[in-house]
Design a protein around this motif. Structure first.
Motif, PDB file in Angstrom:
ATOM      1  N   GLU A 324       0.813  -1.222   0.000  1.00  0.00           N
ATOM      2  CA  GLU A 324       0.000   0.000   0.000  1.00  0.00           C
ATOM      3  C   GLU A 324       0.850   1.277   0.000  1.00  0.00           C
ATOM      4  O   GLU A 324       0.319   2.381  -0.041  1.00  0.00           O
ATOM      5  N   GLY A 325       2.179   1.122   0.095  1.00  0.00           N
ATOM      6  CA  GLY A 325       3.060   2.282   0.081  1.00  0.00           C
ATOM      7  C   GLY A 325       3.310   2.898   1.436  1.00  0.00           C
ATOM      8  O   GLY A 325       3.808   4.023   1.528  1.00  0.00           O
ATOM      9  N   GLU A 389       6.710   7.693 -10.329  1.00  0.00           N
ATOM     10  CA  GLU A 389       7.109   6.607 -11.219  1.00  0.00           C
ATOM     11  C   GLU A 389       7.456   5.352 -10.424  1.00  0.00           C
ATOM     12  O   GLU A 389       7.154   4.236 -10.849  1.00  0.00           O
ATOM     13  N   LEU A 390       8.105   5.520  -9.282  1.00  0.00           N
ATOM     14  CA  LEU A 390       8.441   4.362  -8.452  1.00  0.00           C
ATOM     15  C   LEU A 390       7.168   3.699  -7.933  1.00  0.00           C
ATOM     16  O   LEU A 390       7.078   2.457  -7.892  1.00  0.00           O
ATOM     17  N   GLY A 395       3.292  -0.597  -7.872  1.00  0.00           N
ATOM     18  CA  GLY A 395       1.865  -0.896  -7.951  1.00  0.00           C
ATOM     19  C   GLY A 395       1.116  -0.418  -6.731  1.00  0.00           C
ATOM     20  O   GLY A 395       0.111  -1.005  -6.337  1.00  0.00           O
ATOM     21  N   CYS A 396       1.612   0.677  -6.106  1.00  0.00           N
ATOM     22  CA  CYS A 396       0.951   1.225  -4.925  1.00  0.00           C
ATOM     23  C   CYS A 396       0.459   2.633  -5.247  1.00  0.00           C
ATOM     24  O   CYS A 396       0.914   3.256  -6.220  1.00  0.00           O
ATOM     25  N   PRO A 397      -0.462   3.181  -4.465  1.00  0.00           N
ATOM     26  CA  PRO A 397      -0.968   4.536  -4.716  1.00  0.00           C
ATOM     27  C   PRO A 397       0.148   5.569  -4.603  1.00  0.00           C
ATOM     28  O   PRO A 397       0.852   5.635  -3.584  1.00  0.00           O
ATOM     29  N   ALA A 398       0.317   6.380  -5.625  1.00  0.00           N
ATOM     30  CA  ALA A 398       1.400   7.361  -5.644  1.00  0.00           C
ATOM     31  C   ALA A 398       1.275   8.364  -4.512  1.00  0.00           C
ATOM     32  O   ALA A 398       2.290   8.760  -3.897  1.00  0.00           O
ATOM     33  N   THR A 404       4.312   9.031   2.569  1.00  0.00           N
ATOM     34  CA  THR A 404       5.244   8.256   3.396  1.00  0.00           C
ATOM     35  C   THR A 404       6.646   8.842   3.308  1.00  0.00           C
ATOM     36  O   THR A 404       7.333   9.022   4.331  1.00  0.00           O
ATOM     37  N   MET A 405       7.082   9.136   2.096  1.00  0.00           N
ATOM     38  CA  MET A 405       8.420   9.687   1.906  1.00  0.00           C
ATOM     39  C   MET A 405       8.538  11.080   2.529  1.00  0.00           C
ATOM     40  O   MET A 405       9.553  11.404   3.169  1.00  0.00           O
TER      41      MET A 405
END
Length: 531
Positions: A324-325, A389-390, A395-398, A404-405
């Motif tokens: 999920e990121g 892009e990552l 395949g997680c919500p941008a 998170t970052m």
């Protein structure tokens, strides 16, 4: 995986059979009794009372298994002027050690001193005793002392070691020394040295059982089988060193002791020869076990790769996110411990994320799992010029990954401490956190894998095996994973073991050498005529 487990299964003692199996013995694998096994295999040799009249091979020392512990034992046996033969079931030497991270835990080395690292056996001993409950403190004290000689001894064969000393999992002081270009090559150097000194190595020769003197119970040899299925009898005049590894590749034993069901669905980090044959042979003559229901799980291997594709760049400052990121764990717990949180994530998958700055700082150097170039060379590394892009590659919500970052980078830039999970270092107290804000960005898809069995066989301070009554089994010495990792800590009420990096590979080298020294020091030649 077709059968998955949750945190309760792994950590709350919910795995069936684990503790009961250890108490009852290898019920599912049905080991034979010593008498049945030995008499059946010696029936055609003319043996009287279980002792063969004729032997195929004879040496002062027989070493079973030619991985790190075996190579150390072979070399030290010759240094002690003992004749020695090593048998190895595979068609090559090395075992699991040849494909491990190649880290040796060494203390007081010239490399540490050059980097201003203040270390001592006492500090290592404190770290080892802090790993968990039920640590064998006497053995950890011995191990801590042996590490002070390891660097000089190994490099004396011509093995190269990376100049930078690393802080790694389980250590409060940097003492991770990595062999170059890798452990397989290092063990090849040691093999050449052993053979040049007169040691013999018999490949594709698999142990089937141990031979004891019926009167004294001393182990005097082994029964093996060659690649043609022919039985071979090896006589050990002074002692047998069991360096045959653990049981991580044996699904029956993993199910029996650890998971209950579903062992076949886990990825493995080792070679298929790590199958427990040595453990079973020893238990067949009554050797006692220790922590048998504990196994090493880790998050290194790529979920889409094989046993050779591992990376743990979160030890170098990266972070872990789920499908999920979102972050879900303090990454500084290390790759042998974060699996306890990965097990609760979607599909039991995590992604290690790092940026170009970390890639540059760890490019073409470091151990097997801490080298960006090796992860990139695998063809499995995901990449994005932006976080968006990552996220698409993962395949997680941008928007979730970006949040998170932003949270993590903001915390690190403001205070140097992650406010969500309290992380304040790379791994186990070493390394200052850095923001991940230098594009491009990378992600490594990792999963839970069985690394090695942590349970093993009991031994005394001389490294001789101990039986169910607490008596030594004379002439039977244990080195490496067959026993060594069981001396470390556990988390009571769980199947979770505690360990430190570099103690597997480095510990096997230490104790393989020590066993040969002990045989030279305390074992008189066995007299067949008097038996």
């Amino acid at each position: 995986m077709t059968k998955t487990f949750n945190r309760r299964d792994f950590l709350k003692g919910g795995l069936v059979l684990g503790g009961a199996a250890e108490a009852a013995g290898l019920a599912g694998c049905a080991p034979t009794t010593k008498g049945d096994k030995q008499q059946a295999q010696l029936a055609t040799t003319g043996a009287a009372g279980g002792i063969p009249e004729n032997w195929d091979y004879e040496a002062d020392v027989i070493v079973v298994g030619c991985g790190a512990a075996g190579m150390a034992a072979l070399n030290e046996a010759r240094a002690q002027d003992l004749t020695v033969i090593g048998i190895e079931q595979a068609n090559m030497i090395g075992g699991n050690a040849a494909i491990c991270g190649g880290e040796m835990c060494c203390v007081g080395t010239p490399l540490q001193k050059a980097q201003g690292i203040d270390d001592s056996p006492e500090k290592l001993y404190e770290d080892m005793c802090a790993l968990g409950a039920d640590v064998n403190e006497e053995m950890m004290k011995l191990y801590s002392e042996l590490t002070t000689e390891l660097y000089d001894w190994v490099t004396g064969f011509g093995v190269e070691v990376e100049e930078e000393v690393h802080g790694t999992n389980g250590h409060t002081t940097p003492r991770g020394h990595f062999v170059l270009p890798g452990p397989g090559e290092a063990l090849g150097v040691m093999r050449d040295a052993a053979e040049a000194a007169g040691a013999e190595i018999h490949l594709q020769t698999a142990l089937t059982s141990l031979i004891q003197d019926p009167a004294t119970k001393r182990v005097i040899g082994v029964v093996a089988e060659d690649s043609h299925g022919d039985q071979l009898l090896y006589k050990a005049n002074r002692g047998v060193i069991m360096a045959s590894g653990g049981y991580a590749q044996n699904n029956d034993l993993i199910n029996e002791y650890v998971t209950g069901v579903g062992a076949e669905n886990f990825k493995r980090q080792g070679r298929d020869t790590d199958n427990g044959t040595g453990i079973i042979a020893c238990m067949n003559i009554g050797v006692a076990s220790r922590h048998m229901s504990y196994c090493s799980f880790s998050c290194i291997l790529n979920a889409d790769g094989d046993a050779t594709t591992g990376s743990a760049m979160y030890h170098c400052g990266g972070i872990l996110v789920n499908q999920e990121g979102e972050r879900f764990v303090d990454e500084s717990n290390g790759y042998t411990n974060v699996w306890t949180s990965v097990v609760d994530q979607t599909d039991q998958i995590a992604y290690c994320i790092w940026d170009q700055a970390i890639a540059d700082a760890n490019n073409g150097q470091g151990g097997e799992y801490y080298d960006h170039s090796k992860a990139e060379a695998s063809g499995l590394l995901l990449k994005g010029d932006t976080i968006e892009e990552l996220a698409a590659a993962i395949g997680c919500p941008a928007e979730v990954l970006q949040a998170t970052m932003d949270q993590y980078n903001g915390d690190v830039e403001a205070t140097g401490v992650d406010s969500v999970f309290g992380r304040d270092n790379f791994v186990t107290g070493t390394g200052d956190l850095v923001p991940l804000n230098h594009a491009p960005y990378y992600a490594w898809k990792t999963c839970i894998a069985i690394g090695s069995s942590r349970g093993g066989l009991k031994k005394d301070i001389s490294c001789q095996a101990v039986d169910m009554s607490g008596n030594i089994v004379p002439g039977l010495f244990l080195a490496g994973v067959i026993s060594g990792t069981s001396e470390m800590g556990i988390v009571p009420g769980t199947r979770q073991s505690k360990s430190a990096s570099g103690t597997g590979f480095g510990g096997a080298l230490c104790f393989g050498r020590y066993c040969a020294q002990q045989i030279a020091s305390i074992m008189e030649p066995w007299d067949q005529a008097a038996a």
